[in-house]
Design an enzyme around this catalytic site. Structure first.
Site, PDB file in Angstrom:
ATOM      1  N   LYS A   1      -2.615   6.930   0.534  1.00  0.00           N
ATOM      2  CA  LYS A   1      -2.376   6.643   1.997  1.00  0.00           C
ATOM      3  C   LYS A   1      -1.352   8.071   2.148  1.00  0.00           C
ATOM      4  O   LYS A   1      -0.095   8.763   2.844  1.00  0.00           O
ATOM      5  CB  LYS A   1      -2.437   6.083   3.023  1.00  0.00           C
ATOM      6  CG  LYS A   1      -2.268   5.976   4.731  1.00  0.00           C
ATOM      7  CD  LYS A   1      -2.401   4.541   5.151  1.00  0.00           C
ATOM      8  CE  LYS A   1      -2.243   5.165   6.647  1.00  0.00           C
ATOM      9  NZ  LYS A   1      -3.258   5.292   7.830  1.00  0.00           N
TER      10      LYS A   1
ATOM     11  N   ARG B   1       0.516  -1.274   0.017  1.00  0.00           N
ATOM     12  CA  ARG B   1       0.163  -0.113  -0.032  1.00  0.00           C
ATOM     13  C   ARG B   1       1.052   0.787   0.110  1.00  0.00           C
ATOM     14  O   ARG B   1       0.614   1.977  -0.858  1.00  0.00           O
ATOM     15  CB  ARG B   1      -1.127   0.122   1.263  1.00  0.00           C
ATOM     16  CG  ARG B   1      -1.737   0.844   0.867  1.00  0.00           C
ATOM     17  CD  ARG B   1      -3.114   0.777   2.540  1.00  0.00           C
ATOM     18  NE  ARG B   1      -2.559   0.882   3.362  1.00  0.00           N
ATOM     19  CZ  ARG B   1      -3.131   0.798   4.628  1.00  0.00           C
ATOM     20  NH1 ARG B   1      -4.564   0.434   4.660  1.00  0.00           N
ATOM     21  NH2 ARG B   1      -2.824   0.875   5.704  1.00  0.00           N
TER      22      ARG B   1
ATOM     23  N   GLU C   1     -16.452   5.617   5.666  1.00  0.00           N
ATOM     24  CA  GLU C   1     -15.936   4.834   6.996  1.00  0.00           C
ATOM     25  C   GLU C   1     -15.684   6.090   7.664  1.00  0.00           C
ATOM     26  O   GLU C   1     -16.157   6.833   7.637  1.00  0.00           O
ATOM     27  CB  GLU C   1     -14.278   4.605   6.109  1.00  0.00           C
ATOM     28  CG  GLU C   1     -13.440   6.352   5.728  1.00  0.00           C
ATOM     29  CD  GLU C   1     -11.870   6.382   4.866  1.00  0.00           C
ATOM     30  OE1 GLU C   1     -11.247   4.791   4.865  1.00  0.00           O
ATOM     31  OE2 GLU C   1     -11.899   6.525   4.613  1.00  0.00           O
TER      32      GLU C   1
HETATM   33  N1  PXG Z   1      -9.762   4.771   7.237  1.00  0.00           N
HETATM   34  C1  PXG Z   1      -8.333   5.496   7.282  1.00  0.00           C
HETATM   35  C2  PXG Z   1      -9.103   7.166   6.707  1.00  0.00           C
HETATM   36  C3  PXG Z   1      -7.546   5.449   7.855  1.00  0.00           C
HETATM   37  O1  PXG Z   1      -5.761   6.216   8.095  1.00  0.00           O
HETATM   38  C4  PXG Z   1      -8.268   3.220   8.503  1.00  0.00           C
HETATM   39  C5  PXG Z   1      -9.268   3.601   7.284  1.00  0.00           C
HETATM   40  C6  PXG Z   1      -7.838   1.301   8.502  1.00  0.00           C
HETATM   41  O2  PXG Z   1      -6.891   1.219   7.743  1.00  0.00           O
HETATM   42  P1  PXG Z   1      -5.888  -0.180   8.077  1.00  0.00           P
HETATM   43  O3  PXG Z   1      -4.729   0.170   7.145  1.00  0.00           O
HETATM   44  O4  PXG Z   1      -5.044   0.584   9.394  1.00  0.00           O
HETATM   45  O5  PXG Z   1      -6.498  -1.382   9.056  1.00  0.00           O
HETATM   46  C7  PXG Z   1      -6.887   3.891   8.499  1.00  0.00           C
HETATM   47  C8  PXG Z   1      -5.797   3.694   9.383  1.00  0.00           C
HETATM   48  C9  PXG Z   1      -4.322   6.871  14.198  1.00  0.00           C
HETATM   49  C10 PXG Z   1      -4.305   5.674  13.428  1.00  0.00           C
HETATM   50  O6  PXG Z   1      -4.050   7.719  15.167  1.00  0.00           O
HETATM   51  C11 PXG Z   1      -5.225   5.219  12.526  1.00  0.00           C
HETATM   52  C12 PXG Z   1      -4.802   5.392  10.992  1.00  0.00           C
HETATM   53  C13 PXG Z   1      -3.213   5.287  10.624  1.00  0.00           C
HETATM   54  C14 PXG Z   1      -2.567   5.814  11.303  1.00  0.00           C
HETATM   55  C15 PXG Z   1      -3.046   6.914  12.740  1.00  0.00           C
HETATM   56  O7  PXG Z   1      -5.605   7.052  14.663  1.00  0.00           O
HETATM   57  N2  PXG Z   1      -5.909   4.656  10.150  1.00  0.00           N
END
Ligand code: PXG
Length: 292
Positions: free
Chosen positions: A151, A52, A184
């Site tokens: 991302k 990713r 989301e």
């Molecule tokens: N949607 C968004 C917009 C995200 O940023 C997810 C879904 C979940 O993806 P993963 O691959 O983690 O299952 C994310 C990821 C935080 C934090 O501090 C959260 C994310 C990334 C970095 C920090 O809350 N979320």
């Protein structure tokens, strides 16, 4: 305790891990990142996170100065240098140092840094009792402008919604597309369950393809449940039997109240609880070994 940080090919103490004020990651949010967890001396789904990261970089035409194997080694070595066994990794690639114009080609080389740290977990009561969330007035970025599948370092869209969550005294907010479909949350994907079928929004409407989302879909299918990527609105969330969020930080977390509506019977649902349990087993028993 001071951490050891990987920065552009070197391992340096936290106090020396500094980025220029001319870095376009800072000036324009021009860069990409990953948030990754490791459990029990193994990095969870590292290959998926790396893919990713490189896909996000390709989408913004950013050349990462390390190949994917070198990046993997940099991440594993950063954890080892900090002697950590459970924790959180932030891998960041910025466009690098340029001038005060937007032109990314004036940045000669991308900067790469990796932070490995222990993780601050959400309070246990949220997992036991379930979360309350609200819908944010701020819409999710449209995919045709800044695709949320990238991302990127530009998280202001999410931060605006996070502020709206905090204003409502909750920790997460549901974000809608401009035409009102559930997309989301600010840092988590969302699932609802109706009549033992799981629904989650398709990524093309502007949701990140979450690593935890993918793992949860696999676990649900292993349980013999049907999982459908489909468009739905807030109405379907309010009327769901169960709702939960997935993310690297949150893992699998049940939701029991949305915009003041009680979901199901107001307690974490049975399927959500079983998925959370299976996800814990997966994180404890699979992943890329750090110390072997
Ligand atoms: N949607 C968004 C917009 C995200 O940023 C997810 C879904 C979940 O993806 P993963 O691959 O983690 O299952 C994310 C990821 C935080 C934090 O501090 C959260 C994310 C990334 C970095 C920090 O809350 N979320």
């Amino acid at each position: 305790m001071s951490l050891i940080i990987y920065l552009d090919g070197k391992f340096v103490p936290e106090s020396e891990a500094k980025i220029s004020v001319f870095d376009h990651g800072l000036l324009y949010g021009d860069g990409v990142f990953e948030g990754i967890r490791f459990y029990n001396n193994r990095v969870f789904r590292l290959d998926e996170h790396l893919q990713r990261l490189y896909d996000s970089a390709k989408a913004i035409r950013l050349e990462i100065p390390l190949d994917i194997n070198e990046m993997e080694q940099a991440i594993l070595e950063t954890i080892r240098r900090n002697d950590l066994h459970y924790g959180y990794i932030r891998a960041v690639v910025t466009r690098g140092v340029g001038d005060l114009g937007l032109d990314p080609d004036k940045c000669s080389v991308a900067s790469v840094f990796v932070i490995a740290s222990s993780i601050v977990l959400y309070p246990d009561k949220y997992y036991q009792e379930g979360l309350e969330v609200v819908t944010a007035p701020t819409r999710r970025n449209i995919a045709e402008a800044l695709n949320p599948r990238i991302k990127s370092l530009n998280y202001l869209n999410n931060i605006l919604a996070k502020i709206e969550a905090k204003n409502a005294n909750v920790i997460e907010a549901i974000m809608l597309s401009n035409d009102g479909h559930v997309v989301e949350c600010t840092g988590d994907n969302i699932f609802i369950i109706k009549n033992r079928v799981l629904y989650t929004p398709p990524t093309y409407i502007g949701a990140l393809e979450g690593v935890t989302r993918n793992a949860t879909m696999e676990l649900a299918r292993d349980m013999g449940l049907e999982v459908i990527e489909a468009l739905f609105n807030r109405y379907e969330v309010y009327l769901a039997d169960e709702c939960f969020l997935t993310g690297t930080a949150a893992e699998v977390i049940p939701v029991v109240k949305v915009d003041g509506r009680i979901i199901g019977d107001g307690k974490p649902g049975e399927i959500s609880k079983e998925l959370k349990k299976r996800f814990e087993v997966l994180t404890q028993t699979t992943g890329t070994p750090i110390y072997e």
